[in-house]
Design a protein around this motif. Structure first.
Motif, PDB file in Angstrom:
ATOM      1  N   THR A 243      45.209  43.302  48.243  1.00 59.57           N
ATOM      2  CA  THR A 243      44.084  43.132  47.307  1.00 59.57           C
ATOM      3  C   THR A 243      43.731  44.451  46.644  1.00 59.57           C
ATOM      4  O   THR A 243      42.755  45.108  47.030  1.00 59.57           O
ATOM      5  CB  THR A 243      42.862  42.579  48.056  1.00 59.57           C
ATOM      6  OG1 THR A 243      42.561  43.456  49.172  1.00 59.57           O
ATOM      7  CG2 THR A 243      43.138  41.174  48.588  1.00 59.57           C
TER       8      THR A 243
ATOM      9  N   ASP B 174      49.203  45.564  35.331  1.00 62.50           N
ATOM     10  CA  ASP B 174      49.937  45.233  36.551  1.00 62.50           C
ATOM     11  C   ASP B 174      51.389  44.870  36.301  1.00 62.50           C
ATOM     12  O   ASP B 174      52.284  45.357  36.975  1.00 62.50           O
ATOM     13  CB  ASP B 174      49.227  44.085  37.268  1.00 62.50           C
ATOM     14  CG  ASP B 174      49.793  43.833  38.649  1.00 62.50           C
ATOM     15  OD1 ASP B 174      49.809  44.769  39.458  1.00 62.50           O
ATOM     16  OD2 ASP B 174      50.223  42.710  38.907  1.00 62.50           O
TER      17      ASP B 174
ATOM     18  N   ASN C 245      45.491  47.345  37.753  1.00 60.44           N
ATOM     19  CA  ASN C 245      44.455  46.529  37.111  1.00 60.44           C
ATOM     20  C   ASN C 245      45.115  45.389  36.341  1.00 60.44           C
ATOM     21  O   ASN C 245      46.309  45.436  36.042  1.00 60.44           O
ATOM     22  CB  ASN C 245      43.573  47.397  36.202  1.00 60.44           C
ATOM     23  CG  ASN C 245      44.351  47.962  35.030  1.00 60.44           C
ATOM     24  OD1 ASN C 245      44.700  47.257  34.091  1.00 60.44           O
ATOM     25  ND2 ASN C 245      44.638  49.267  35.091  1.00 60.44           N
ATOM     26  N   PRO C 246      44.361  44.333  36.030  1.00 62.22           N
ATOM     27  CA  PRO C 246      44.970  43.155  35.406  1.00 62.22           C
ATOM     28  C   PRO C 246      45.680  43.421  34.080  1.00 62.22           C
ATOM     29  O   PRO C 246      46.598  42.693  33.724  1.00 62.22           O
ATOM     30  CB  PRO C 246      43.773  42.213  35.206  1.00 62.22           C
ATOM     31  CG  PRO C 246      42.808  42.606  36.282  1.00 62.22           C
ATOM     32  CD  PRO C 246      42.946  44.098  36.394  1.00 62.22           C
TER      33      PRO C 246
ATOM     34  N   TRP D  12      40.108  46.087  41.225  1.00 64.15           N
ATOM     35  CA  TRP D  12      40.257  45.734  39.811  1.00 64.15           C
ATOM     36  C   TRP D  12      40.369  46.961  38.922  1.00 64.15           C
ATOM     37  O   TRP D  12      40.961  46.924  37.855  1.00 64.15           O
ATOM     38  CB  TRP D  12      39.082  44.865  39.350  1.00 64.15           C
ATOM     39  CG  TRP D  12      37.752  45.579  39.409  1.00 64.15           C
ATOM     40  CD1 TRP D  12      36.859  45.572  40.439  1.00 64.15           C
ATOM     41  CD2 TRP D  12      37.190  46.413  38.392  1.00 64.15           C
ATOM     42  NE1 TRP D  12      35.768  46.366  40.145  1.00 64.15           N
ATOM     43  CE2 TRP D  12      35.946  46.882  38.876  1.00 64.15           C
ATOM     44  CE3 TRP D  12      37.605  46.822  37.127  1.00 64.15           C
ATOM     45  CZ2 TRP D  12      35.124  47.727  38.147  1.00 64.15           C
ATOM     46  CZ3 TRP D  12      36.780  47.668  36.387  1.00 64.15           C
ATOM     47  CH2 TRP D  12      35.553  48.098  36.893  1.00 64.15           C
ATOM     48  N   TRP D  13      39.813  48.093  39.395  1.00 68.26           N
ATOM     49  CA  TRP D  13      39.792  49.296  38.570  1.00 68.26           C
ATOM     50  C   TRP D  13      41.033  50.168  38.760  1.00 68.26           C
ATOM     51  O   TRP D  13      41.146  51.229  38.138  1.00 68.26           O
ATOM     52  CB  TRP D  13      38.557  50.145  38.899  1.00 68.26           C
ATOM     53  CG  TRP D  13      38.369  50.385  40.375  1.00 68.26           C
ATOM     54  CD1 TRP D  13      37.534  49.707  41.218  1.00 68.26           C
ATOM     55  CD2 TRP D  13      39.045  51.354  41.182  1.00 68.26           C
ATOM     56  NE1 TRP D  13      37.642  50.189  42.507  1.00 68.26           N
ATOM     57  CE2 TRP D  13      38.567  51.198  42.509  1.00 68.26           C
ATOM     58  CE3 TRP D  13      40.005  52.337  40.920  1.00 68.26           C
ATOM     59  CZ2 TRP D  13      39.017  51.984  43.565  1.00 68.26           C
ATOM     60  CZ3 TRP D  13      40.465  53.118  41.969  1.00 68.26           C
ATOM     61  CH2 TRP D  13      39.967  52.939  43.271  1.00 68.26           C
ATOM     62  N   SER D  14      41.944  49.757  39.604  1.00 69.62           N
ATOM     63  CA  SER D  14      43.108  50.592  39.910  1.00 69.62           C
ATOM     64  C   SER D  14      43.827  51.016  38.630  1.00 69.62           C
ATOM     65  O   SER D  14      44.120  50.186  37.766  1.00 69.62           O
ATOM     66  CB  SER D  14      44.091  49.828  40.802  1.00 69.62           C
ATOM     67  OG  SER D  14      45.307  50.543  40.922  1.00 69.62           O
TER      68      SER D  14
ATOM     69  N   ARG E 291      52.350  40.097  41.203  1.00 70.92           N
ATOM     70  CA  ARG E 291      51.547  39.536  42.293  1.00 70.92           C
ATOM     71  C   ARG E 291      52.447  38.906  43.351  1.00 70.92           C
ATOM     72  O   ARG E 291      52.229  39.077  44.551  1.00 70.92           O
ATOM     73  CB  ARG E 291      50.566  38.510  41.749  1.00 70.92           C
ATOM     74  CG  ARG E 291      49.666  37.904  42.829  1.00 70.92           C
ATOM     75  CD  ARG E 291      48.556  37.062  42.239  1.00 70.92           C
ATOM     76  NE  ARG E 291      49.058  35.914  41.530  1.00 70.92           N
ATOM     77  CZ  ARG E 291      48.947  35.725  40.201  1.00 70.92           C
ATOM     78  NH1 ARG E 291      48.368  36.651  39.452  1.00 70.92           N
ATOM     79  NH2 ARG E 291      49.434  34.645  39.631  1.00 70.92           N
TER      80      ARG E 291
END
Length: 204
Positions: A82, A95, A91-92, A85-87, A6
């Motif tokens: 940004t 990442d 995604n978390p 979330w589904w990337s 991030r």
């Protein structure tokens, strides 16, 4: 997203916005606009980003990237900041694994292509995160180039691929830059059969 991925994403977005869309990068033929568009497509268009690895899809991926690059630059940077979330890559859950090296390297692509730059001091945690990723991606890069080498970073460890006297040494971030093809910009030391490393076609 976790801390270092991030952080590098936001630092890169800040830098790209401050530089504007038409500055050079270390990615041959790409301006800052091209680099930003690449990263947005990577986050949001798996059908297009697959062209990076699958030659038959390269043309489709490039058309999608150019279409994104033609959009207002500030909008592209906003999307870069940004990811959805589904990337599949941002995604978390993934990442930190998929993006620490990606965004560090591309941040440096933009920084080191400018007229003057200094090596950024990184905290120990980010260096450790980069080293963890480099142990995996570095092996892959060396195997794809079909060369052997020992890779060493003081305080972090070492790994060896194949049978060779070539030795690559340096901080984890600089090793990441070298092994992803930024050999001229990476602040590393080469010893042993160094020409094998200098002449290798490295990258992922």
């Amino acid at each position: 997203m976790t801390a270092y991925a991030r952080r590098e994403r936001q630092l890169l977005a800040d830098l790209l916005l401050s530089l504007g869309p038409d500055q050079p990068t270390l990615c041959e033929g790409w301006t800052t606009r091209d680099l930003a568009a690449h990263l947005v497509v990577r986050d949001r268009r798996p059908d297009a980003s697959a062209g990076i690895l699958l030659p038959p899809l390269h043309g489709h991926g490039e058309r999608v990237r150019l279409a994104k690059a033609s959009q207002p630059y500030q909008n592209v940077i906003s999307e870069l900041r940004t990811p959805p979330w589904w990337s599949p890559v941002s995604n978390p859950l993934l990442d930190e694994v998929t993006n620490v090296v990606e965004f560090f390297v591309h941040h440096e692509d933009a920084r080191r292509a400018q007229p003057s730059w200094d090596v950024r001091p990184l905290d120990q945690g980010e260096e450790a995160a980069l080293w963890k990723a480099v142990r995996m991606t570095g092996r892959l890069a060396l195997r794809r180039a079909r060369i052997g080498a020992s890779v060493r970073s003081e305080g972090f460890g070492s790994f060896t691929v194949g049978d060779s006297s070539a030795v690559l040494s340096g901080p984890p971030g600089e090793i990441a830059l070298f092994l992803t093809g930024r050999k001229d910009a990476a602040q590393v030391s080469l010893s042993g059969d160094a020409d094998r490393l200098r002449n290798a076609s490295l990258g992922l």
